[in-house]
Every structure is written in C-alpha cells, then in structure tokens.
Design a protein around this motif. Structure first.
Motif, PDB file in Angstrom:
ATOM      1  N   VAL A   1      -5.592   8.887 -12.440  1.00  0.00           N
ATOM      2  CA  VAL A   1      -4.733   8.912 -11.304  1.00  0.00           C
ATOM      3  C   VAL A   1      -4.446  10.252 -10.924  1.00  0.00           C
ATOM      4  O   VAL A   1      -4.154  10.415  -9.620  1.00  0.00           O
ATOM      5  CB  VAL A   1      -3.396   8.022 -11.703  1.00  0.00           C
ATOM      6  CG1 VAL A   1      -2.490   8.895 -12.706  1.00  0.00           C
ATOM      7  CG2 VAL A   1      -2.828   7.647 -10.186  1.00  0.00           C
TER       8      VAL A   1
ATOM      9  N   LEU B   1      -5.567  11.993  -3.800  1.00  0.00           N
ATOM     10  CA  LEU B   1      -5.392  11.021  -2.945  1.00  0.00           C
ATOM     11  C   LEU B   1      -6.372  10.259  -2.546  1.00  0.00           C
ATOM     12  O   LEU B   1      -7.608  10.851  -2.375  1.00  0.00           O
ATOM     13  CB  LEU B   1      -4.480  11.628  -1.690  1.00  0.00           C
ATOM     14  CG  LEU B   1      -3.327  12.288  -1.982  1.00  0.00           C
ATOM     15  CD1 LEU B   1      -2.678  12.768  -0.808  1.00  0.00           C
ATOM     16  CD2 LEU B   1      -2.225  11.516  -2.942  1.00  0.00           C
TER      17      LEU B   1
ATOM     18  N   GLU C   1      -2.971   6.982   2.483  1.00  0.00           N
ATOM     19  CA  GLU C   1      -2.518   6.541   1.375  1.00  0.00           C
ATOM     20  C   GLU C   1      -1.566   7.303   0.722  1.00  0.00           C
ATOM     21  O   GLU C   1      -0.271   7.006   0.533  1.00  0.00           O
ATOM     22  CB  GLU C   1      -3.637   6.441   0.459  1.00  0.00           C
ATOM     23  CG  GLU C   1      -3.294   5.763  -0.961  1.00  0.00           C
ATOM     24  CD  GLU C   1      -2.943   6.785  -1.956  1.00  0.00           C
ATOM     25  OE1 GLU C   1      -1.984   6.621  -2.817  1.00  0.00           O
ATOM     26  OE2 GLU C   1      -3.760   7.781  -2.196  1.00  0.00           O
TER      27      GLU C   1
ATOM     28  N   HIS D   1       2.358   6.397   0.004  1.00  0.00           N
ATOM     29  CA  HIS D   1       3.084   6.289  -1.269  1.00  0.00           C
ATOM     30  C   HIS D   1       4.091   7.290  -1.457  1.00  0.00           C
ATOM     31  O   HIS D   1       5.037   6.979  -2.365  1.00  0.00           O
ATOM     32  CB  HIS D   1       1.986   6.251  -2.252  1.00  0.00           C
ATOM     33  CG  HIS D   1       1.102   4.969  -2.218  1.00  0.00           C
ATOM     34  ND1 HIS D   1      -0.088   4.949  -2.846  1.00  0.00           N
ATOM     35  CD2 HIS D   1       1.553   3.799  -1.926  1.00  0.00           C
ATOM     36  CE1 HIS D   1      -0.411   3.794  -2.809  1.00  0.00           C
ATOM     37  NE2 HIS D   1       0.449   3.057  -2.314  1.00  0.00           N
TER      38      HIS D   1
ATOM     39  N   LYS E   1       1.911   6.297  -7.915  1.00  0.00           N
ATOM     40  CA  LYS E   1       0.362   5.977  -7.811  1.00  0.00           C
ATOM     41  C   LYS E   1      -0.106   5.174  -9.025  1.00  0.00           C
ATOM     42  O   LYS E   1      -1.087   4.209  -9.308  1.00  0.00           O
ATOM     43  CB  LYS E   1      -0.396   7.276  -7.526  1.00  0.00           C
ATOM     44  CG  LYS E   1      -0.316   7.476  -6.013  1.00  0.00           C
ATOM     45  CD  LYS E   1      -0.979   8.888  -5.422  1.00  0.00           C
ATOM     46  CE  LYS E   1      -2.280   8.802  -5.919  1.00  0.00           C
ATOM     47  NZ  LYS E   1      -3.264   7.815  -5.020  1.00  0.00           N
TER      48      LYS E   1
ATOM     49  N   ASP F   1      -2.251   2.219  -8.350  1.00  0.00           N
ATOM     50  CA  ASP F   1      -3.681   2.291  -7.869  1.00  0.00           C
ATOM     51  C   ASP F   1      -4.309   2.972  -9.275  1.00  0.00           C
ATOM     52  O   ASP F   1      -3.565   3.500 -10.058  1.00  0.00           O
ATOM     53  CB  ASP F   1      -4.231   2.962  -6.708  1.00  0.00           C
ATOM     54  CG  ASP F   1      -3.735   4.426  -6.623  1.00  0.00           C
ATOM     55  OD1 ASP F   1      -4.377   5.278  -7.452  1.00  0.00           O
ATOM     56  OD2 ASP F   1      -3.046   4.869  -5.650  1.00  0.00           O
TER      57      ASP F   1
END
Length: 402
Positions: free
Chosen positions: A67, A98, A103, A107, A264, A268
């Motif tokens: 991440v 990112l 995105e 976020h 994040k 994701d």
C-alpha cells in the motif's frame, strides 16, 4: 432499487454526464469534437511502454503490491522533487503511492475529516473535493475564485466558527478549471495561515509540469516550513500521457500521509507493481517529452485564445495547464451556452458551473485534441456565433446539474 440514501442523493459525476451526452450524439451520427476532458491525445512514450512490458515479465511483480508503493517508485518521486523543486523527501515516510491523484484526494478527505468537520477549498474547483466531503458526512466551505482576485482565495474571509471546525484545506495550483497560477509567496502565506489555525493543506498539483514561457509552477513544499503542515498530490497522467495508467503520489507531512496510509491500507492494496516501476522509470529517464509537449499545448492554446477573443469570448492566455477559462457571450448561462455548442456545432466544452457557482459566465475548453480538430471546432464556433440571434437563446434553458 438498492443503495444507501447518501449515494442515492449524490448528483451524477460531471464528466459521466458529459460522456453520456457525448456518446448519444456520436451514436446519432454527429461528428463531435470533444474539448471537454483534459485527456492527452498523444500516446504514452514508447520507452515507458517497453519498460512496462519488461516489468510485467517478472513474476515477482505479480504479487500483491504494498500500500506504500514500491521502493523504486517512492525513491523516484523523491528524486524528482529534489531535481525540480530542491525539496528533500524521505521516501519511507514522506512519499506514498496513489492509484491516480483522484483516488488520493477522495481518500484523503475521510482520512482527516470526521462527520461535521469542514473542508476548505475553492469555488470553482475540481468536482471530487465537494463530493468526497459529502460522502464523508463532512461539510464544505467554498472560498470564491474570481478574476478580480486573480483566482486566489482570500483566507481571511473565512468565518471564525468555520475555521474552528476546519480539518483540511485543498488548494489546486496550477488551477483546474481556471488555469490560474501562483508563486511561492502565495504558498508561504497559505502555509503560515494553515499553521496559525492548525489546518493541514493539500495542494492538488496535477498540472505542475505543463507550463509556458518563463513560468515554472512552484511546489507548496518550497514554502517555509511547509512540511510541518502541507502535502502535495501529483500524477504522471498529464506529464507523460499516462491518464489510463492511474498512478500518482502524495508527498510532504508524514502525519497526513500516515493517516492516508491507514485509510488506504483498509480500502485498497495499491497499484499494480509493474505500473509503479514503469512510472519510476518515466520519472528517471529521458525528460525531453515534457518541454516538447508543453510547447505543443502552448501553440494550441495561443491559437484558441486568439480566436476566442476574436469571436467575442474574452480569454486570457494561461501560464500553465491544458485549459483556457473563457467568458461566454452575454445572454446565456454557462450551461445554456455549452448545450448550444454541443447541439448546434458538435463541440463539447464544460460549463463553468460544473465546477461550482462561481464558474457561472465561463466555460472550460481543453487543448488535448489534435490541432486540426481544434481548428475545426473554432471554425464551427465562429460560424455559430456569427449567425446566432439573441432571441434564439431561450431554446437552451438547461437545468443546472442535469
């Protein structure tokens, strides 16, 4: 019908609605020229694509990405900031990958705002700022941008009661949609204000490498003490014609980045590693594309500005970005004028009110289509405005936001 009440009440995303109208006209046989979205018309450079294929042949790159972003990408971003802005960054704590800047912005807002908190940003602005705030059940306070104030917000007009509840300010320079630019002194004042009121500041810097003449867009991190309070969000989309790759970064204050990293990490698993490594390669390889591309946009924009001024749409030549922010003829709203161009000339532009109420009276026009198509679009606009009669304008009574 399924869906939360909050999602059900969100208006259609501006460019989704524009694309819907665009596709309908194309299906009906209209030769449509899209001067709306700023999606570069030139391909991603061949050497970057070749590097992507090389990275995709490595089985290790097929695993879950971190991440944080891979080390190669974070180091490349830090090196870029040192070269371009003379700003030192720790790749481990002050750089985060990112999945595109959109995105990251979407976020970042819930990473810093609780329900009832305020986001401070401008009007007009990129549509993701207010929508992400709404989805976070937080509040949005707009700082007007007008030609009179050089499209720079006045921080001292923010009510005290809103300042006390503000947990993030988003700036955007070079600016979308107005193409306005600032110098480091502006960022110094913003950082000083943010520190005084303990409000983190994020500068959305998607167009930082597309500039003209002697102007070079500064980074907010060049301001005195900026890393105490500020972050900057960037993308490779416009610089290297990589919009579909969805790769960007956030740099600066490690606490803000830490909060976003936690968010994040729970939503994701990062961008595909070969894309990150190819992006690192792009940042560290031949950079001649940047000057060549900026020169192309400058030539297109100069042509647009000259023609638009000639046909009664006052427009200033920007110092950066791929857009012009053009005044519309009297007698229209921004939406009416954009609708007329679309229906009668087959030319798509974005009404200024799509970016907020203070965009009324303007349209945003992009230069990211081939030069010959821009010439054709300007020709159509000129012919349409020449024959248009004021009493015909009532036909275009378009509801805002529809």
């Amino acid at each position: 019908m399924f869906g939360s009440k909050r999602v059900a009440s969100v208006p259609p995303y501006l460019f989704t609605e524009i694309n819907r109208k665009k596709e309908a006209l194309i299906e009906s046989g209209v030769d449509l020229i899209d001067l709306g979205v700023g999606d570069p018309d030139k391909p991603t450079p061949k050497h970057i694509i070749e590097n992507l294929f090389t990275e995709m042949s490595n089985a290790e790159n097929m695993k879950y990405p971190s991440v944080n972003g891979c080390t190669e990408f974070r180091v490349a971003v830090a090196d870029f900031y040192q070269r371009q802005f003379n700003v030192d960054l720790d790749p481990d704590t002050e750089v985060l990958a990112l999945i595109g800047s959109k995105e990251g912005l979407a976020h970042l807002i819930p990473s810093l705002l609780d329900p009832g908190d305020y986001l401070l940003t401008t009007d007009p602005c990129f549509t993701i700022y207010p929508m992400a705030t709404y989805l976070a059940n937080a509040n949005f306070h707009a700082m007007p941008l007008t030609e009179k104030n050089n499209y720079q917000p006045n921080f001292f007009n923010i009510p005290k009661e809103i300042l006390e509840k503000s947990k993030l300010m988003i700036l955007n320079y070079p600016n979308n949609p107005t193409s306005a630019t600032v110098d480091v002194d502006f960022f110094n004042n913003a950082v000083e204000f943010g520190k005084k009121h303990r409000i983190p500041i994020a500068n959305d810097s998607a167009y930082n490498m597309i500039s003209f003449g002697d102007y070079k867009a500064p980074s907010i991190l060049q301001a005195d003490g900026a890393k105490d309070i500020a972050v900057e969000i960037g993308t490779l989309s416009k610089t290297y014609n990589m919009t579909g790759w969805r790769i960007g970064y956030i740099v600066g204050n490690k606490d803000v980045i830490g909060a976003l990293r936690i968010y994040k990490g729970n939503t994701d698993t990062g961008q595909f590693t070969p894309i990150q490594k190819a992006a690192a390669f792009a940042l560290q390889s031949d950079q001649s594309l940047i000057d060549e591309q900026s020169k192309l946009y400058e030539e297109r924009l100069e042509m647009m500005v000259n023609t638009l001024n000639d046909i009664g749409m006052p427009t200033k030549m920007p110092k950066a970005t791929v857009f012009v922010w053009s005044q519309i003829p009297e007698g229209f709203t921004s939406s009416q004028f954009a609708e007329m161009l679309l229906v009668e000339a087959g030319v798509l532009v974005v009404p200024g009110t799509g970016f907020g109420p203070f965009g009324e009276g303007y349209v945003r026009i992009s230069s990211t289509v081939p030069t010959e198509r821009i010439k054709e679009a300007l020709k159509r606009m000129k012919e349409l405005l020449k024959k248009d009669k004021p009493d015909s304008r009532n036909a275009y009574v378009i509801s805002e936001g529809k």
